[in-house]
Enzyme design. Structure first.
Site, PDB file in Angstrom:
ATOM      1  N   TYR A 172      30.808  31.218  26.405  1.00  0.00           N
ATOM      2  CA  TYR A 172      31.680  30.176  26.945  1.00  0.00           C
ATOM      3  C   TYR A 172      31.364  29.799  28.379  1.00  0.00           C
ATOM      4  O   TYR A 172      31.463  28.647  28.755  1.00  0.00           O
ATOM      5  CB  TYR A 172      33.149  30.627  26.867  1.00  0.00           C
ATOM      6  CG  TYR A 172      33.695  30.684  25.457  1.00  0.00           C
ATOM      7  CD1 TYR A 172      33.538  31.823  24.669  1.00  0.00           C
ATOM      8  CD2 TYR A 172      34.348  29.589  24.906  1.00  0.00           C
ATOM      9  CE1 TYR A 172      34.034  31.869  23.364  1.00  0.00           C
ATOM     10  CE2 TYR A 172      34.844  29.630  23.605  1.00  0.00           C
ATOM     11  CZ  TYR A 172      34.683  30.770  22.844  1.00  0.00           C
ATOM     12  OH  TYR A 172      35.167  30.810  21.563  1.00  0.00           O
ATOM     13  N   GLU A 229      33.148  40.512  18.864  1.00  0.00           N
ATOM     14  CA  GLU A 229      33.423  40.803  20.266  1.00  0.00           C
ATOM     15  C   GLU A 229      33.951  42.203  20.586  1.00  0.00           C
ATOM     16  O   GLU A 229      35.130  42.392  20.904  1.00  0.00           O
ATOM     17  CB  GLU A 229      34.400  39.760  20.825  1.00  0.00           C
ATOM     18  CG  GLU A 229      33.827  38.366  20.795  1.00  0.00           C
ATOM     19  CD  GLU A 229      34.717  37.348  21.481  1.00  0.00           C
ATOM     20  OE1 GLU A 229      35.900  37.635  21.695  1.00  0.00           O
ATOM     21  OE2 GLU A 229      34.217  36.274  21.813  1.00  0.00           O
ATOM     22  N   HIS A 252      37.789  40.557  12.788  1.00  0.00           N
ATOM     23  CA  HIS A 252      38.103  39.732  13.962  1.00  0.00           C
ATOM     24  C   HIS A 252      39.535  40.059  14.409  1.00  0.00           C
ATOM     25  O   HIS A 252      40.429  39.224  14.370  1.00  0.00           O
ATOM     26  CB  HIS A 252      37.933  38.244  13.635  1.00  0.00           C
ATOM     27  CG  HIS A 252      37.825  37.341  14.838  1.00  0.00           C
ATOM     28  ND1 HIS A 252      36.802  36.421  15.003  1.00  0.00           N
ATOM     29  CD2 HIS A 252      38.609  37.191  15.928  1.00  0.00           C
ATOM     30  CE1 HIS A 252      36.972  35.747  16.134  1.00  0.00           C
ATOM     31  NE2 HIS A 252      38.067  36.193  16.725  1.00  0.00           N
ATOM     32  N   ARG A 256      31.985  29.515   9.903  1.00  0.00           N
ATOM     33  CA  ARG A 256      32.214  30.931  10.205  1.00  0.00           C
ATOM     34  C   ARG A 256      33.720  31.203  10.186  1.00  0.00           C
ATOM     35  O   ARG A 256      34.475  30.542  10.895  1.00  0.00           O
ATOM     36  CB  ARG A 256      31.633  31.291  11.576  1.00  0.00           C
ATOM     37  CG  ARG A 256      32.013  32.681  12.046  1.00  0.00           C
ATOM     38  CD  ARG A 256      31.323  33.080  13.353  1.00  0.00           C
ATOM     39  NE  ARG A 256      31.760  34.398  13.765  1.00  0.00           N
ATOM     40  CZ  ARG A 256      32.485  34.668  14.850  1.00  0.00           C
ATOM     41  NH1 ARG A 256      32.837  33.707  15.690  1.00  0.00           N
ATOM     42  NH2 ARG A 256      32.855  35.899  15.113  1.00  0.00           N
ATOM     43  N   GLU A 259      30.090  31.297  18.592  1.00  0.00           N
ATOM     44  CA  GLU A 259      31.219  30.567  19.176  1.00  0.00           C
ATOM     45  C   GLU A 259      30.782  29.936  20.481  1.00  0.00           C
ATOM     46  O   GLU A 259      30.042  30.554  21.257  1.00  0.00           O
ATOM     47  CB  GLU A 259      32.402  31.500  19.530  1.00  0.00           C
ATOM     48  CG  GLU A 259      33.245  31.951  18.383  1.00  0.00           C
ATOM     49  CD  GLU A 259      34.387  32.867  18.826  1.00  0.00           C
ATOM     50  OE1 GLU A 259      34.867  32.748  19.978  1.00  0.00           O
ATOM     51  OE2 GLU A 259      34.784  33.707  18.007  1.00  0.00           O
ATOM     52  N   ASN A 286      28.813  34.976  21.234  1.00  0.00           N
ATOM     53  CA  ASN A 286      29.882  34.060  21.612  1.00  0.00           C
ATOM     54  C   ASN A 286      29.688  33.772  23.084  1.00  0.00           C
ATOM     55  O   ASN A 286      29.656  34.697  23.905  1.00  0.00           O
ATOM     56  CB  ASN A 286      31.264  34.677  21.382  1.00  0.00           C
ATOM     57  CG  ASN A 286      31.613  34.752  19.906  1.00  0.00           C
ATOM     58  OD1 ASN A 286      30.871  34.250  19.053  1.00  0.00           O
ATOM     59  ND2 ASN A 286      32.738  35.362  19.601  1.00  0.00           N
TER      60      ASN A 286
HETATM   61  C1  PNW Z   1      36.880  34.387  21.867  1.00  0.00           C
HETATM   62  N1  PNW Z   1      35.139  35.221  28.009  1.00  0.00           N
HETATM   63  O1  PNW Z   1      37.243  35.309  22.868  1.00  0.00           O
HETATM   64  C2  PNW Z   1      37.469  34.847  20.545  1.00  0.00           C
HETATM   65  O2  PNW Z   1      36.474  35.319  19.656  1.00  0.00           O
HETATM   66  C3  PNW Z   1      38.305  33.832  19.837  1.00  0.00           C
HETATM   67  O3  PNW Z   1      39.106  34.428  18.837  1.00  0.00           O
HETATM   68  C4  PNW Z   1      39.116  33.064  20.850  1.00  0.00           C
HETATM   69  O4  PNW Z   1      40.061  32.215  20.259  1.00  0.00           O
HETATM   70  C5  PNW Z   1      38.141  32.283  21.714  1.00  0.00           C
HETATM   71  O5  PNW Z   1      37.175  33.120  22.315  1.00  0.00           O
HETATM   72  C6  PNW Z   1      38.807  31.487  22.808  1.00  0.00           C
HETATM   73  O6  PNW Z   1      39.469  32.316  23.722  1.00  0.00           O
HETATM   74  C7  PNW Z   1      36.698  35.223  24.143  1.00  0.00           C
HETATM   75  O7  PNW Z   1      35.894  35.434  29.000  1.00  0.00           O
HETATM   76  C8  PNW Z   1      37.526  35.075  25.245  1.00  0.00           C
HETATM   77  O8  PNW Z   1      33.937  34.990  28.218  1.00  0.00           O
HETATM   78  C9  PNW Z   1      37.014  35.087  26.525  1.00  0.00           C
HETATM   79  C10 PNW Z   1      35.654  35.225  26.731  1.00  0.00           C
HETATM   80  C11 PNW Z   1      34.820  35.345  25.638  1.00  0.00           C
HETATM   81  C12 PNW Z   1      35.346  35.345  24.378  1.00  0.00           C
END
Ligand code: PNW
Length: 492
Positions: free
Chosen positions: A319, A175, A130, A84, A387, A317
Site C-alpha cells: 500500500y 499478512e 484471513h 482473490r 492487494e 500486499n
Molecule cells: C490489509 N500497512 O491490511 C488487509 O489484508 C485487508 O484485510 C485490509 O482491509 C486492507 O489491508 C486495508 O486496510 C493492511 O500499514 C493494513 O502497510 C495496513 C498495511 C498493510 C496491510
C-alpha cells in the site's frame, strides 16, 4: 513497421492476471447461519464493541453469503481474470479439533462461489486464513499454542480436498505481520493481546511452522494430482532511508527485517532462519533487560529447513512507503517491544497524498522499490501483488479521483517492475467492494464498488475507478486521458 505511438505504449502481458480481492469476515455476513461457529472477530465485536471505531461488526457486512452471484457479476463487469477471496475456517469446521466432520452448508457455499466464477473463466485465488480464527482455538491460546501448526494443517487439508480440483492458486496466510505484530504484540487487531515483549515473536514462529505444514501437505499429497501452486501473502511496506547516510541505510534495513523480513527471510532466503541483524539486536536487548535468552525464539536446524523454500510464489500486499531515520522522527515505544528493539524513526513526507486511512499515503515508486528489492534479495521468485488499493471516507461517494490517481501510478510502477525483469504474474486490487474494515468498521472504504450498507440488498454500485480499472484490464494499457463516458451518461 512499429509506429512511434506503439513504441511508447507500455502493455501488460496478455497472461498477466488482473483481479480484485476480498476476505471472508469483511464481506460474507451470515455470522451465525447454517452451522457457522463463532470466530474471534464475532467475539470481540459483540463483547467489546467500543474497540471498533463505529461500534460496528461483520454480522451482515456486504452479505456476500447471499449475494455471491452479484459479486461474480461485478467481476464480469470489470472483465477480471482472477478473484482473490478467503475461506472462513469457522464456517466449514464446526469443531476445528475434529477435522473429519465438515459443515456441508459451508462447503456448498464456497463450491457455489467457485463454480460461478469458473463459469465465466475467472480464476479463483484462495486465501486459507484471513484472520477469522474459530474462537475455540483462541480460547486454547490461538497462534501461541504449540499445536497451532497441526490445527492449521488439518484445516488446510480439508480445504485442498474439497476445492483443490478447481482452485489452483493457494495462499496459506494473509499478512503474518498484521496477525502477529498487531494482534499479539499489540492491540490494533483481534485478539488484542498487547504482549509487547514476545507476542509478535512467539506468534511468528508458530505461524511460519503452520504455513510450512500447509505448504508441505499440499506439495506432497495434493499437488501431484491437482497441479496448483501454494504461497503466502506478506504485507511489504517499503522502508527507504530518509537520507543517504550509512546509518539511515542500516536503520531502514533493520526496520524492513522487523516488519516483514521476520516472516519472509525464513521462507524465501537461501539460508533460511530469522533475519540476521534483527535477531542480533533482539538477543542483545533481551539479555540487557533480564531475560534468560533472546525474546525471539530459536528455530531448530530441522525447523529452519522445514520452513526454508516452502513456497511456489510470494504474495505481496502493498500500500505505501515510509522513510526511516536512525535518529530523527522517533516516537514513544513500549519497552520492551519490537519497535523498541529496532529503535528507529519513520516519516511520511507532507507532499504525499493522504488517504482516509491514517497509515496510507501515496508514495513515489512504492511498488517498484518493493518488487526490485524482493527480486534481488530472494533470487527472482514468482510474485503476485495480492492487494493494493486506496481508502476514502464513505461520504466521498462514487467520483473517486484520488483512487484513480493512485491506481494509475501503482500500475505504472507495476510496468516499471516488469521492465526491470521482475517475475510478477498478477495484480489484485483491494477491494472489489466496500467492506468491513476491521477496527475502522465501515468508516473507511476501499471498494471499486460502493456498497450501500443501509440498504437491505447491500446494493453495489461501480465507482468511477471501476470503469478506469476495467478499461486497463481490457486494453492492457494505462491511458491517463481516459474518462469513463459510460459512467458520465449513467450519472445524469
Ligand atoms: C490489509 N500497512 O491490511 C488487509 O489484508 C485487508 O484485510 C485490509 O482491509 C486492507 O489491508 C486495508 O486496510 C493492511 O500499514 C493494513 O502497510 C495496513 C498495511 C498493510 C496491510
Amino acid at each position: 513497421a512499429v509506429s512511434s505511438n506503439a513504441q511508447q505504449e507500455r502493455r501488460f502481458p496478455d497472461d498477466f492476471l488482473f483481479g480484485a480481492a476480498t476476505a471472508s469476515y469483511q464481506i460474507e455476513g451470515a455470522w451465525n447461519v447454517d452451522g457457522k461457529i463463532e470466530n474471534i472477530w464475532d467475539r470481540v465485536t459483540h463483547t467489546k464493541p467500543h474497540v471498533i471505531k463505529d461500534m460496528s461488526n461483520g454480522d451482515i457486512a456486504a452479505n456476500s453469503y447471499y449475494n455471491y452471484k452479484r459479486d461474480v457479476e461485478m467481476m464480469r463487469e470489470l472483465g477480471l481474470d482472477a478473484y482473490r477471496f478467503s475461506i472462513s475456517w469457522p464456517r466449514i469446521l464446526p469443531n476445528p479439533l475434529a477435522p473429519y466432520k465438515v459443515n456441508q452448508a459451508g462447503i456448498d457455499f464456497y463450491n457455489n462461489y467457485i463454480n460461478e466464477m469458473l463459469k465465466y473463466n475467472i480464476t479463483p485465488m484462495v486465501t486459507i486464513y484471513h484472520w477469522d480464527l474459530p474462537q475455540k482455538l483462541q480460547d486454547l491460546g490461538g497462534l501461541l499454542n504449540p499445536l497451532f501448526p497441526e490445527w492449521f494443517e488439518d484445516y488446510a487439508r480439508v480445504v485442498f480436498e474439497n476445492f483443490g480440483d478447481r482452485v489452483k492458486l493457494w495462499i496459506t496466510f494473509n499478512e503474518p505481520r498484521e496477525i502477529c505484530y498487531q494482534g499479539y504484540g499489540g492491540n490494533d487487531k483481534v485478539p488484542l493481546l498487547n504482549l509487547t515483549d514476545v507476542g509478535t515473536y512467539y506468534c511468528a514462529k508458530n505461524l511460519l511452522l503452520a504455513h510450512a505444514r500447509g505448504y508441505h501437505a499440499y506439495n506432497n499429497d495434493f499437488k501431484p494430482t491437482q497441479n496448483g501452486e501454494c504461497g503466502i501473502t506478506i504485507s511489504v511496506t517499503w522502508f527507504g532511508p530518509l537520507t543517504d547516510s550509512e546509518e539511515d541505510h542500516y536503520a531502514a534495513e533493520l526496520r524492513r527485517q522487523a516488519e516483514w523480513g521476520l516472516y519472509a527471510e525464513p521462507i524465501f532466503s537461501e539460508q533460511g532462519g530469522f533475519p540476521k541483524e534483527f535477531a542480533e539486536v533482539v538477543a542483545k536487548k533481551s539479555i540487557e533487560q533480564g531475560y534468560k535468552k533472546s525474546r525471539l525464539p530459536e528455530l531448530s536446524e530441522e525447523e529452519r529447513k522445514f520452513i526454508q523454500g516452502s513456497f511456489d510464489f510470494f504474495g505481496v500486499n502493498h500500500y505505501t512507503s515510509s522513510l526511516v531515520s536512525a535518529n530523527e522522527h522517533k516516537t514513544v515505544y513500549a519497552v520492551p517491544s519490537m519497535l523498541d528493539d529496532v529503535d528507529v524513526g519513520t516519516y511520511k513526507p507532507d507532499d504525499w497524498l493522504q488517504a482516509a486511512s491514517d497509515w496510507l499515503k501515496m508514495a513515489p515508486n512504492s511498488i517498484y522499490n518493493v518488487m526490485t528489492h524482493l527480486m534481488e534479495k530472494y533470487n527472482n521468485p514468482a510474485l503476485y501483488i495480492t492487494e493494493n488499493g486506496w481508502s476514502q471516507v464513505p461520504e466521498a461517494g462514487l467520483i473517486d479521483d484520488d483512487r484513480i490517481v493512485y491506481y494509475r501510478a501503482a500500475l505504472n510502477s507495476v510496468l516499471d517492475s516488469l521492465e526491470a525483469g521482475v517475475n510478477l504474474k498478477g495484480y489484485m486490487a483491494w477491494s472489489l467492494m466496500d467492506n468491513y474494515e476491521w477496527m475502522q468498521g465501515y468508516t473507511e472504504r476501499f471498494g471499486l464498488y460502493e456498497v450501500d450498507f443501509t440498504s437491505e440488498a447491500k446494493t453495489r454500485t461501480p465507482r468511477k475507478s471501476a470503469f478506469v480499472y476495467k478499461q486497463i484490464v481490457k486494453t492492457r494499457v494505462i491511458d491517463s486521458d481516459y474518462e469513463p463516458t459510460e459512467m458520465i451518461m449513467w450519472i445524469d
